[in-house]
Design a protein around this motif. Structure first.
Motif, PDB file in Angstrom:
ATOM      1  N   CYS A 208      -6.497  -5.366  -9.850  1.00 23.35           N
ATOM      2  CA  CYS A 208      -5.428  -4.412  -9.538  1.00 23.35           C
ATOM      3  C   CYS A 208      -5.468  -3.215 -10.485  1.00 23.35           C
ATOM      4  CB  CYS A 208      -4.065  -5.116  -9.643  1.00 23.35           C
ATOM      5  SG  CYS A 208      -2.678  -4.056  -9.217  1.00 23.35           S
TER       6      CYS A 208
ATOM      7  N   VAL B 170       1.162  -0.322  -5.770  1.00 23.05           N
ATOM      8  CA  VAL B 170       1.307   0.976  -5.091  1.00 23.05           C
ATOM      9  C   VAL B 170       2.453   1.779  -5.712  1.00 23.05           C
ATOM     10  CG1 VAL B 170       0.204   0.495  -2.899  1.00 23.05           C
ATOM     11  CG2 VAL B 170       2.555  -0.229  -3.239  1.00 23.05           C
ATOM     12  N   ARG B 171       2.129   2.944  -6.214  1.00 22.56           N
ATOM     13  CA  ARG B 171       3.066   3.669  -7.072  1.00 22.56           C
ATOM     14  C   ARG B 171       4.235   4.281  -6.316  1.00 22.56           C
ATOM     15  NH1 ARG B 171       0.471   6.501 -12.148  1.00 22.56           N
ATOM     16  NH2 ARG B 171       2.525   5.844 -12.886  1.00 22.56           N
ATOM     17  N   HIS B 172       4.001   4.705  -5.069  1.00 21.55           N
ATOM     18  CA  HIS B 172       5.117   5.320  -4.320  1.00 21.55           C
ATOM     19  C   HIS B 172       6.221   4.307  -4.021  1.00 21.55           C
ATOM     20  CE1 HIS B 172       2.791   3.627  -0.911  1.00 21.55           C
ATOM     21  NE2 HIS B 172       3.982   3.474  -0.371  1.00 21.55           N
TER      22      HIS B 172
ATOM     23  N   SER C 144       7.467  -1.679   2.697  1.00 26.49           N
ATOM     24  CA  SER C 144       6.208  -1.555   1.964  1.00 26.49           C
ATOM     25  C   SER C 144       6.145  -2.554   0.815  1.00 26.49           C
ATOM     26  CB  SER C 144       6.075  -0.122   1.433  1.00 26.49           C
ATOM     27  OG  SER C 144       4.872   0.055   0.734  1.00 26.49           O
ATOM     28  N   ARG C 145       7.257  -2.704   0.094  1.00 25.26           N
ATOM     29  CA  ARG C 145       7.295  -3.639  -1.039  1.00 25.26           C
ATOM     30  C   ARG C 145       7.101  -5.083  -0.579  1.00 25.26           C
ATOM     31  NH1 ARG C 145      12.274  -1.623  -4.999  1.00 25.26           N
ATOM     32  NH2 ARG C 145      11.146   0.121  -5.948  1.00 25.26           N
TER      33      ARG C 145
ATOM     34  N   TYR D 128       3.476  -5.692   0.487  1.00 26.81           N
ATOM     35  CA  TYR D 128       2.610  -5.719  -0.690  1.00 26.81           C
ATOM     36  C   TYR D 128       2.791  -7.026  -1.463  1.00 26.81           C
ATOM     37  CZ  TYR D 128      -0.011  -3.883  -4.657  1.00 26.81           C
ATOM     38  OH  TYR D 128      -0.951  -3.698  -5.642  1.00 26.81           O
TER      39      TYR D 128
END
Length: 256
Positions: A13, A17-19, A46-47, A50
């Motif tokens: 890793c 994912v930063r956004h 998204s979270r 992921y």
């Protein structure tokens, strides 16, 4: 996670994912109102997606302590640390010519515009900016009428190697960088790096030995003072320490 259940899954890793995690507020601040609404709806989805993928891994490896801490904070997962390898033979010392260098990608997160603003206040010191990105037109406008600042844009590998190998020092001041290869690539050429005391740069720059830190919440004056401290004479004294620091991240150590 689309592999057989009996296959061991290892995830190297470079950052969650930063956004969706640590830079969510930054990305929101850059958006018009209608995009913010869509973005805020999409973030929880998204979270979850992921996190689901993350939980399928048998082993997670982080590329820095900084990323390890993000993984623990946002995904509550332990990880092993393996630093990225630096191609220590790619960049090397050639000479010392009369310019400082920025070779970060030119976007808002890298804050190359602030480096340009600092050199606008130092007409006696030369800056070359090599690379490009979304913010390139902005820094070209800033540099207009400042003969000491040269915006080169993209360069070939050979041209970049010469630019790094001949500079006095480099500058790299991104927002909470994952790891920070740029200071190490600079070090491998025996060139110190002026960096921000933030993120992975705290692991790759040794203050006053392989570079000079400016504060995490810096002002343009802080950049100016760092450049004035890192004279050509001072940079020459730091060459050996820089090269030794880069060797600590070489390909052999990574493979081992």
């Amino acid at each position: 996670h689309n592999v057989r259940s009996d296959v061991k899954k290892i995830f190297y890793c470079h950052t969650p994912v930063r956004h969706a995690f640590d830079l969510k507020d930054y990305y929101l601040s850059q958006m018009p109102r209608w995009k913010k609404i869509i973005f805020q709806i999409a973030i929880p989805i998204s979270r979850r997606v992921y996190k689901y993928g993350f939980d399928q891994m048998d082993t997670v490896v982080a590329n820095s302590r900084n990323v390890q801490e993000r993984i623990k904070k946002y995904l509550n997962c332990d990880s092993k640390l393996v630093y990225l390898p630096i191609q220590t033979g790619k960049f090397k010392w050639f000479d010392q010519e009369n310019y400082y260098l920025s070779f970060a990608r030119v976007d808002k997160l890298k804050r190359v515009d602030d480096i340009v603003r600092a050199f606008m206040r130092m007409p006696d010191k030369k800056l070359k900016v090599v690379s490009s990105g979304d913010d390139i037109e902005n820094i070209k406008k800033l540099a207009t009428d400042h003969d000491n600042i040269e915006i080169i844009g993209w360069a070939s590998d050979e041209e970049l190697e010469k630019l790094v190998g001949n500079c006095i020092a480099t500058l790299y001041i991104p927002i909470d960088e994952d790891f920070g290869m740029t200071p190490l690539e600079s070090s491998s050429a025996g060139k110190p790096c002026i960096g921000v005391f933030d993120g992975g740069l705290k692991e790759t720059i040794i203050d006053r030995m392989t570079g000079k830190f400016i504060p995490e919440k810096y002002s343009i004056d802080d950049i100016v003072r760092a450049v004035e401290w890192l004279t050509p004479e001072q940079a020459l004294k730091m060459r050996t320490d820089c090269e030794e620091q880069a060797e600590g991240f070489n390909k052999e150590k990574f493979i081992e």
